[in-house]
Design an enzyme around this catalytic site. Structure first.
Site, PDB file in Angstrom:
ATOM      1  N   ARG A   1     -23.655  66.684  -5.668  1.00  0.00           N
ATOM      2  CA  ARG A   1     -24.525  65.705  -6.338  1.00  0.00           C
ATOM      3  C   ARG A   1     -23.954  64.297  -6.225  1.00  0.00           C
ATOM      4  O   ARG A   1     -24.699  63.325  -6.053  1.00  0.00           O
ATOM      5  CB  ARG A   1     -24.720  66.115  -7.794  1.00  0.00           C
ATOM      6  CG  ARG A   1     -25.619  67.356  -7.943  1.00  0.00           C
ATOM      7  CD  ARG A   1     -25.455  67.993  -9.296  1.00  0.00           C
ATOM      8  NE  ARG A   1     -26.443  69.035  -9.565  1.00  0.00           N
ATOM      9  CZ  ARG A   1     -26.384  69.832 -10.626  1.00  0.00           C
ATOM     10  NH1 ARG A   1     -25.412  69.700 -11.515  1.00  0.00           N
ATOM     11  NH2 ARG A   1     -27.314  70.756 -10.810  1.00  0.00           N
TER      12      ARG A   1
ATOM     13  N   LYS B   1     -32.406  73.006  -3.996  1.00  0.00           N
ATOM     14  CA  LYS B   1     -33.726  72.700  -4.544  1.00  0.00           C
ATOM     15  C   LYS B   1     -34.591  72.005  -3.477  1.00  0.00           C
ATOM     16  O   LYS B   1     -34.081  71.557  -2.451  1.00  0.00           O
ATOM     17  CB  LYS B   1     -33.555  71.809  -5.784  1.00  0.00           C
ATOM     18  CG  LYS B   1     -32.741  72.458  -6.926  1.00  0.00           C
ATOM     19  CD  LYS B   1     -32.673  71.505  -8.118  1.00  0.00           C
ATOM     20  CE  LYS B   1     -31.725  72.022  -9.194  1.00  0.00           C
ATOM     21  NZ  LYS B   1     -31.651  71.078 -10.345  1.00  0.00           N
TER      22      LYS B   1
ATOM     23  N   PHE C   1     -39.013  67.185 -20.386  1.00  0.00           N
ATOM     24  CA  PHE C   1     -39.105  67.128 -18.927  1.00  0.00           C
ATOM     25  C   PHE C   1     -39.457  68.481 -18.304  1.00  0.00           C
ATOM     26  O   PHE C   1     -39.457  68.612 -17.077  1.00  0.00           O
ATOM     27  CB  PHE C   1     -37.796  66.598 -18.324  1.00  0.00           C
ATOM     28  CG  PHE C   1     -36.564  67.398 -18.688  1.00  0.00           C
ATOM     29  CD1 PHE C   1     -36.224  68.555 -17.996  1.00  0.00           C
ATOM     30  CD2 PHE C   1     -35.747  66.989 -19.739  1.00  0.00           C
ATOM     31  CE1 PHE C   1     -35.088  69.290 -18.321  1.00  0.00           C
ATOM     32  CE2 PHE C   1     -34.609  67.727 -20.073  1.00  0.00           C
ATOM     33  CZ  PHE C   1     -34.285  68.876 -19.368  1.00  0.00           C
TER      34      PHE C   1
ATOM     35  N   ASN D   1     -31.483  66.604  -8.171  1.00  0.00           N
ATOM     36  CA  ASN D   1     -30.028  66.661  -8.001  1.00  0.00           C
ATOM     37  C   ASN D   1     -29.572  67.767  -7.039  1.00  0.00           C
ATOM     38  O   ASN D   1     -28.472  68.287  -7.155  1.00  0.00           O
ATOM     39  CB  ASN D   1     -29.337  66.728  -9.363  1.00  0.00           C
ATOM     40  CG  ASN D   1     -29.759  67.941 -10.180  1.00  0.00           C
ATOM     41  OD1 ASN D   1     -30.480  68.806  -9.681  1.00  0.00           O
ATOM     42  ND2 ASN D   1     -29.285  68.031 -11.405  1.00  0.00           N
TER      43      ASN D   1
ATOM     44  N   GLU E   1     -30.508  85.364 -13.661  1.00  0.00           N
ATOM     45  CA  GLU E   1     -31.101  84.626 -12.536  1.00  0.00           C
ATOM     46  C   GLU E   1     -31.055  85.442 -11.241  1.00  0.00           C
ATOM     47  O   GLU E   1     -31.994  85.395 -10.448  1.00  0.00           O
ATOM     48  CB  GLU E   1     -30.378  83.286 -12.362  1.00  0.00           C
ATOM     49  CG  GLU E   1     -30.605  82.355 -13.556  1.00  0.00           C
ATOM     50  CD  GLU E   1     -29.719  81.114 -13.542  1.00  0.00           C
ATOM     51  OE1 GLU E   1     -28.930  80.938 -12.578  1.00  0.00           O
ATOM     52  OE2 GLU E   1     -29.813  80.315 -14.496  1.00  0.00           O
TER      53      GLU E   1
ATOM     54  N   HIS F   1     -28.740  73.884  -7.758  1.00  0.00           N
ATOM     55  CA  HIS F   1     -28.583  74.582  -9.028  1.00  0.00           C
ATOM     56  C   HIS F   1     -27.469  75.602  -8.877  1.00  0.00           C
ATOM     57  O   HIS F   1     -27.344  76.228  -7.829  1.00  0.00           O
ATOM     58  CB  HIS F   1     -29.873  75.324  -9.403  1.00  0.00           C
ATOM     59  CG  HIS F   1     -29.669  76.384 -10.460  1.00  0.00           C
ATOM     60  ND1 HIS F   1     -29.621  76.082 -11.795  1.00  0.00           N
ATOM     61  CD2 HIS F   1     -29.438  77.714 -10.359  1.00  0.00           C
ATOM     62  CE1 HIS F   1     -29.388  77.210 -12.480  1.00  0.00           C
ATOM     63  NE2 HIS F   1     -29.272  78.212 -11.628  1.00  0.00           N
TER      64      HIS F   1
ATOM     65  N   THR G   1     -24.497  67.061 -13.763  1.00  0.00           N
ATOM     66  CA  THR G   1     -25.960  67.130 -13.699  1.00  0.00           C
ATOM     67  C   THR G   1     -26.567  65.787 -13.276  1.00  0.00           C
ATOM     68  O   THR G   1     -27.480  65.754 -12.455  1.00  0.00           O
ATOM     69  CB  THR G   1     -26.533  67.544 -15.068  1.00  0.00           C
ATOM     70  OG1 THR G   1     -25.879  68.741 -15.486  1.00  0.00           O
ATOM     71  CG2 THR G   1     -28.027  67.761 -15.006  1.00  0.00           C
TER      72      THR G   1
ATOM     73  N   TYR H   1     -36.216  78.553 -15.685  1.00  0.00           N
ATOM     74  CA  TYR H   1     -35.845  77.431 -16.550  1.00  0.00           C
ATOM     75  C   TYR H   1     -36.256  77.651 -18.005  1.00  0.00           C
ATOM     76  O   TYR H   1     -36.454  76.686 -18.740  1.00  0.00           O
ATOM     77  CB  TYR H   1     -36.448  76.140 -16.007  1.00  0.00           C
ATOM     78  CG  TYR H   1     -35.647  75.522 -14.867  1.00  0.00           C
ATOM     79  CD1 TYR H   1     -34.276  75.267 -15.004  1.00  0.00           C
ATOM     80  CD2 TYR H   1     -36.248  75.166 -13.668  1.00  0.00           C
ATOM     81  CE1 TYR H   1     -33.539  74.694 -13.970  1.00  0.00           C
ATOM     82  CE2 TYR H   1     -35.516  74.589 -12.631  1.00  0.00           C
ATOM     83  CZ  TYR H   1     -34.156  74.362 -12.796  1.00  0.00           C
ATOM     84  OH  TYR H   1     -33.434  73.783 -11.775  1.00  0.00           O
TER      85      TYR H   1
HETATM   86  P1  GTP Z   1     -29.055  73.293 -13.012  1.00  0.00           P
HETATM   87  O1  GTP Z   1     -27.924  73.852 -12.194  1.00  0.00           O
HETATM   88  O2  GTP Z   1     -30.222  72.811 -12.165  1.00  0.00           O
HETATM   89  O3  GTP Z   1     -29.469  74.208 -14.125  1.00  0.00           O
HETATM   90  O4  GTP Z   1     -28.452  71.957 -13.626  1.00  0.00           O
HETATM   91  P2  GTP Z   1     -27.454  71.812 -14.844  1.00  0.00           P
HETATM   92  O5  GTP Z   1     -27.045  73.156 -15.367  1.00  0.00           O
HETATM   93  O6  GTP Z   1     -26.389  70.874 -14.396  1.00  0.00           O
HETATM   94  O7  GTP Z   1     -28.395  71.085 -15.886  1.00  0.00           O
HETATM   95  P3  GTP Z   1     -29.361  71.703 -17.007  1.00  0.00           P
HETATM   96  O8  GTP Z   1     -29.418  73.206 -16.908  1.00  0.00           O
HETATM   97  O9  GTP Z   1     -28.994  71.098 -18.295  1.00  0.00           O
HETATM   98  O10 GTP Z   1     -30.778  71.116 -16.561  1.00  0.00           O
HETATM   99  C1  GTP Z   1     -31.541  71.782 -15.566  1.00  0.00           C
HETATM  100  C2  GTP Z   1     -32.135  70.762 -14.638  1.00  0.00           C
HETATM  101  O11 GTP Z   1     -33.109  70.018 -15.345  1.00  0.00           O
HETATM  102  C3  GTP Z   1     -31.145  69.719 -14.109  1.00  0.00           C
HETATM  103  O12 GTP Z   1     -30.482  70.125 -12.942  1.00  0.00           O
HETATM  104  C4  GTP Z   1     -32.039  68.540 -13.831  1.00  0.00           C
HETATM  105  O13 GTP Z   1     -32.548  68.591 -12.504  1.00  0.00           O
HETATM  106  C5  GTP Z   1     -33.175  68.712 -14.808  1.00  0.00           C
HETATM  107  N1  GTP Z   1     -33.036  67.749 -15.887  1.00  0.00           N
HETATM  108  C6  GTP Z   1     -32.097  67.714 -16.861  1.00  0.00           C
HETATM  109  N2  GTP Z   1     -32.293  66.664 -17.659  1.00  0.00           N
HETATM  110  C7  GTP Z   1     -33.388  66.016 -17.167  1.00  0.00           C
HETATM  111  C8  GTP Z   1     -34.107  64.862 -17.565  1.00  0.00           C
HETATM  112  O14 GTP Z   1     -33.769  64.189 -18.535  1.00  0.00           O
HETATM  113  N3  GTP Z   1     -35.205  64.524 -16.793  1.00  0.00           N
HETATM  114  C9  GTP Z   1     -35.584  65.274 -15.711  1.00  0.00           C
HETATM  115  N4  GTP Z   1     -36.662  64.900 -14.999  1.00  0.00           N
HETATM  116  N5  GTP Z   1     -34.930  66.360 -15.321  1.00  0.00           N
HETATM  117  C10 GTP Z   1     -33.855  66.719 -16.037  1.00  0.00           C
HETATM  118 MG    MG Z   2     -28.432  74.692 -15.863  1.00  0.00          MG
END
Ligand code: GTP
Ligand code: MG
Length: 135
Positions: free
Chosen positions: A102, A9, A57, A112, A126, A115, A91, A49
């Site tokens: 991470r 990212k 968020f 973080n 994707e 992805h 995450t 997303y």
């Molecule tokens: P990805 O691989 O990026 O999809 O991460 P993930 O699968 O571990 O998490 P998820 O798909 O649930 O969320 C997608 C992304 O949204 C996360 O990687 C975070 O960067 C962001 N995200 C999740 N929760 C929050 C939150 O509470 N606040 C903010 N600002 N970002 C969030």
């Molecule tokens: Mg995800």
């Protein structure tokens, strides 16, 4: 063998850890199938997303992911989806185990570093979105 979409990212690009992420992917034995540095259009980010469209968020997430260049790659190997998510860690980077990407390089959930697709369904969707030419 399986394919997954991995992103370094914009925070990871700014922090200068592209090489570090690729190195960990290669060290694990996973193979790179496609790789490109690019800045996402808003529409691509919103599509990527879409599962989070109703979350509070979402706006912040789209701003962040379009806010600078990222590295998109397709990574292949046995159980590549689970293998990469294991390298990435939880995450929330504060909860992520040290030794994971991470866990080693981030502190904030919204920044973080990486992805990785979370299922075969998401990976197909994707990969088509980022690399339509791969079929
Ligand atoms: P990805 O691989 O990026 O999809 O991460 P993930 O699968 O571990 O998490 P998820 O798909 O649930 O969320 C997608 C992304 O949204 C996360 O990687 C975070 O960067 C962001 N995200 C999740 N929760 C929050 C939150 O509470 N606040 C903010 N600002 N970002 C969030
Ligand atoms: Mg995800």
């Amino acid at each position: 063998s399986e394919r997954t979409l991995v992103l370094v990212k914009p925070d990871g690009v700014r922090r200068g850890v592209i090489g570090e992420v690729i190195s960990r992917i290669e060290r694990k034995g996973l193979k790179l199938v496609a790789l490109e540095l690019r800045t996402l259009a808003r529409e691509t980010a919103e599509a990527h997303y879409e599962e989070h469209a109703s979350k509070p968020f979402f706006g912040e997430l789209v701003e962040f992911i379009t806010g600078g260049p990222l590295v998109a790659m397709v990574v292949e190997g046995p159980r590549a989806i689970e293998a990469f998510r294991s390298l990435a860690g939880a995450t929330d980077p504060v909860s992520a185990t040290p030794g994971t990407i991470r866990g080693d390089f981030a502190l904030e959930i919204g920044e973080n570093i990486v992805h990785g697709s979370d299922s075969t369904y998401s990976a197909d969707r994707e990969i088509k979105l980022f690399f339509p030419e791969l079929g």
